[in-house]
Design a protein around this motif. Sequence first.
Motif, PDB file in Angstrom:
ATOM      1  N   THR A 111       0.842  -1.198   0.000  1.00 14.46           N
ATOM      2  CA  THR A 111       0.000   0.000   0.000  1.00 14.46           C
ATOM      3  C   THR A 111       0.877   1.247   0.000  1.00 14.46           C
ATOM      4  O   THR A 111       1.867   1.323   0.719  1.00 14.46           O
ATOM      5  N   ARG A 112       0.510   2.222  -0.795  1.00 16.06           N
ATOM      6  CA  ARG A 112       1.271   3.475  -0.822  1.00 16.06           C
ATOM      7  C   ARG A 112       1.071   4.203   0.512  1.00 16.06           C
ATOM      8  O   ARG A 112      -0.047   4.543   0.884  1.00 16.06           O
ATOM      9  N   THR A 113       2.171   4.438   1.213  1.00 17.72           N
ATOM     10  CA  THR A 113       2.119   5.042   2.548  1.00 17.72           C
ATOM     11  C   THR A 113       2.827   6.381   2.525  1.00 17.72           C
ATOM     12  O   THR A 113       3.961   6.482   2.047  1.00 17.72           O
ATOM     13  N   VAL A 114       2.159   7.395   3.050  1.00 16.13           N
ATOM     14  CA  VAL A 114       2.610   8.782   2.913  1.00 16.13           C
ATOM     15  C   VAL A 114       2.621   9.458   4.280  1.00 16.13           C
ATOM     16  O   VAL A 114       1.694   9.267   5.077  1.00 16.13           O
ATOM     17  N   SER A 115       3.660  10.240   4.549  1.00 14.35           N
ATOM     18  CA  SER A 115       3.653  11.073   5.750  1.00 14.35           C
ATOM     19  C   SER A 115       3.803  12.532   5.344  1.00 14.35           C
ATOM     20  O   SER A 115       4.446  12.851   4.341  1.00 14.35           O
ATOM     21  N   ILE A 116       3.184  13.392   6.129  1.00 11.85           N
ATOM     22  CA  ILE A 116       3.311  14.838   5.944  1.00 11.85           C
ATOM     23  C   ILE A 116       4.015  15.396   7.171  1.00 11.85           C
ATOM     24  O   ILE A 116       3.638  15.091   8.309  1.00 11.85           O
ATOM     25  N   ALA A 126       7.633   2.804  13.070  1.00 15.69           N
ATOM     26  CA  ALA A 126       7.038   1.530  12.674  1.00 15.69           C
ATOM     27  C   ALA A 126       7.991   0.700  11.824  1.00 15.69           C
ATOM     28  O   ALA A 126       7.651  -0.401  11.407  1.00 15.69           O
ATOM     29  N   GLY A 127       9.187   1.242  11.560  1.00 14.66           N
ATOM     30  CA  GLY A 127      10.183   0.525  10.771  1.00 14.66           C
ATOM     31  C   GLY A 127      10.001   0.633   9.279  1.00 14.66           C
ATOM     32  O   GLY A 127      10.721  -0.005   8.503  1.00 14.66           O
ATOM     33  N   LEU A 128       9.056   1.478   8.826  1.00  9.81           N
ATOM     34  CA  LEU A 128       8.745   1.573   7.401  1.00  9.81           C
ATOM     35  C   LEU A 128       9.780   2.370   6.614  1.00  9.81           C
ATOM     36  O   LEU A 128       9.797   2.315   5.380  1.00  9.81           O
ATOM     37  N   LEU A 129      10.636   3.121   7.316  1.00 11.33           N
ATOM     38  CA  LEU A 129      11.618   3.957   6.624  1.00 11.33           C
ATOM     39  C   LEU A 129      13.039   3.413   6.731  1.00 11.33           C
ATOM     40  O   LEU A 129      13.970   4.032   6.184  1.00 11.33           O
ATOM     41  N   ASP A 130      13.241   2.312   7.380  1.00  9.24           N
ATOM     42  CA  ASP A 130      14.595   1.760   7.540  1.00  9.24           C
ATOM     43  C   ASP A 130      15.236   1.505   6.171  1.00  9.24           C
ATOM     44  O   ASP A 130      14.655   0.829   5.316  1.00  9.24           O
ATOM     45  N   GLY A 131      16.431   2.091   5.982  1.00  8.46           N
ATOM     46  CA  GLY A 131      17.160   1.905   4.730  1.00  8.46           C
ATOM     47  C   GLY A 131      16.622   2.699   3.569  1.00  8.46           C
ATOM     48  O   GLY A 131      17.123   2.570   2.454  1.00  8.46           O
ATOM     49  N   ARG A 132      15.614   3.529   3.809  1.00  7.86           N
ATOM     50  CA  ARG A 132      15.000   4.309   2.732  1.00  7.86           C
ATOM     51  C   ARG A 132      15.361   5.787   2.843  1.00  7.86           C
ATOM     52  O   ARG A 132      15.670   6.282   3.921  1.00  7.86           O
ATOM     53  N   ARG A 133      15.284   6.490   1.704  1.00 11.53           N
ATOM     54  CA  ARG A 133      15.376   7.950   1.716  1.00 11.53           C
ATOM     55  C   ARG A 133      14.065   8.512   2.233  1.00 11.53           C
ATOM     56  O   ARG A 133      12.986   7.999   1.927  1.00 11.53           O
ATOM     57  N   VAL A 160      10.145  13.348  -0.643  1.00 18.15           N
ATOM     58  CA  VAL A 160      10.902  12.215  -1.165  1.00 18.15           C
ATOM     59  C   VAL A 160       9.916  11.155  -1.634  1.00 18.15           C
ATOM     60  O   VAL A 160       9.021  10.754  -0.874  1.00 18.15           O
ATOM     61  N   ASP A 161      10.059  10.722  -2.872  1.00 19.48           N
ATOM     62  CA  ASP A 161       9.265   9.625  -3.424  1.00 19.48           C
ATOM     63  C   ASP A 161      10.172   8.402  -3.475  1.00 19.48           C
ATOM     64  O   ASP A 161      11.059   8.320  -4.315  1.00 19.48           O
ATOM     65  N   ASP A 162       9.958   7.466  -2.570  1.00 18.81           N
ATOM     66  CA  ASP A 162      10.755   6.245  -2.541  1.00 18.81           C
ATOM     67  C   ASP A 162       9.883   5.048  -2.909  1.00 18.81           C
ATOM     68  O   ASP A 162       9.891   4.014  -2.249  1.00 18.81           O
ATOM     69  N   GLY A 163       9.107   5.213  -3.967  1.00 22.86           N
ATOM     70  CA  GLY A 163       8.250   4.144  -4.445  1.00 22.86           C
ATOM     71  C   GLY A 163       6.950   4.070  -3.687  1.00 22.86           C
ATOM     72  O   GLY A 163       6.091   4.942  -3.833  1.00 22.86           O
ATOM     73  N   ASP A 164       6.777   3.044  -2.842  1.00 25.18           N
ATOM     74  CA  ASP A 164       5.518   2.887  -2.126  1.00 25.18           C
ATOM     75  C   ASP A 164       5.508   3.618  -0.790  1.00 25.18           C
ATOM     76  O   ASP A 164       4.510   3.576  -0.069  1.00 25.18           O
ATOM     77  N   VAL A 165       6.593   4.301  -0.452  1.00 23.02           N
ATOM     78  CA  VAL A 165       6.645   5.118   0.762  1.00 23.02           C
ATOM     79  C   VAL A 165       7.117   6.521   0.375  1.00 23.02           C
ATOM     80  O   VAL A 165       8.181   6.675  -0.222  1.00 23.02           O
TER      81      VAL A 165
END
Length: 359
Positions: A111-116, A126-133, A160-165
Amino acid sequence: MSSSVRPVNRVAVLALDGVIPFELGIPSRIFGSALAEDGSPLYEVRVCTLDGGPVRTSDGFSLLAAHGPEILGEADTVVVPPTHELRALAEAGSLGTGPAAAALRLVRPGTRTVSICTGAYALAAAGLLDGRRATTHWWEAEHFRSLFPLVKLDEDVLFVDDGDVLTSAGAAAGVDLCLHLVRKDHGSATANQVARRCVVPPWRDGGQAQYIERPVPAPSSATTAPTRAWALGRLERPLTLAELAGHAGMSVRTFTRRFRDEAGTTPGQWLTAQRVELAKQLLETSDLTVDHIADRTGFGSGNSLRQHMRALVGVSPAAYRRTFHLTTGGSTTNGRTAEGSTAGVVATADRTKAAGTTG
């Protein structure tokens, strides 16, 4: 593009206790303004809370959402707006086993997950950004980095658009990110229509680096904004750095430094991005060949345009056209839309407005 091409995107906005009302309203305002050619909505936006009950806002009032966390498992896009209480929520670097963690576990994989803004704290905990930009409000960058060292934080960008996050910088950068999602889903023409309805720029140059507190230049200092506007009307030309600096009445060194301070990027990177945006508009709204579009956007050759489109957009011009080409009334003719406006002129006018307000 036709509403029959894609189903309505279901957006769930998770309002946590202490949510900031401005950012909470951004998804509904931007996505709710995106309409198909027949006037039907392209997105369905629903707001939920952790228990379906009311939540306090940061501005002294409470709000009652119509849904509980169960809609997170049904959503195509999940958005987490900021709350001033997220800092404390994530101090341990993890959401633990609390209701916020349980709610985010309902989100389906992929699921595409977005934060503002500081909503990024929830995703990181929640660990959703580990290793991501990712990014967040520049004011919180140092604290965020200390809590989540596995996140590749970039506090200089608007989003930052890192695909699904996807993550946005502070406050109004949520508008930029939501417009980016509309552009990504339905093309630049639809995103520009949404921007006009919401009376915001369709695209802001640079990143949040331009908003970080720095010594204010003297009122008499020159700006590069007029040169950016001038360049937008001449994208088909091979504009050189010396020519841009000359137009601004500055040395190349001074112009380059001031341009980066104001736009958050280099003149060369900015020019390439503007040329790609114009190419996208022409691919959507005209039947011009790729080589012709490359010539009109200053890339010089179809191969050069293909290279830059793949680098900045991730797809070839042909693939982009297949996805986003407008067929209002059946076809377009000689680069003119059904409304009779030359696509390149409309694109330039939109970007000129954005350039004129930057810096």
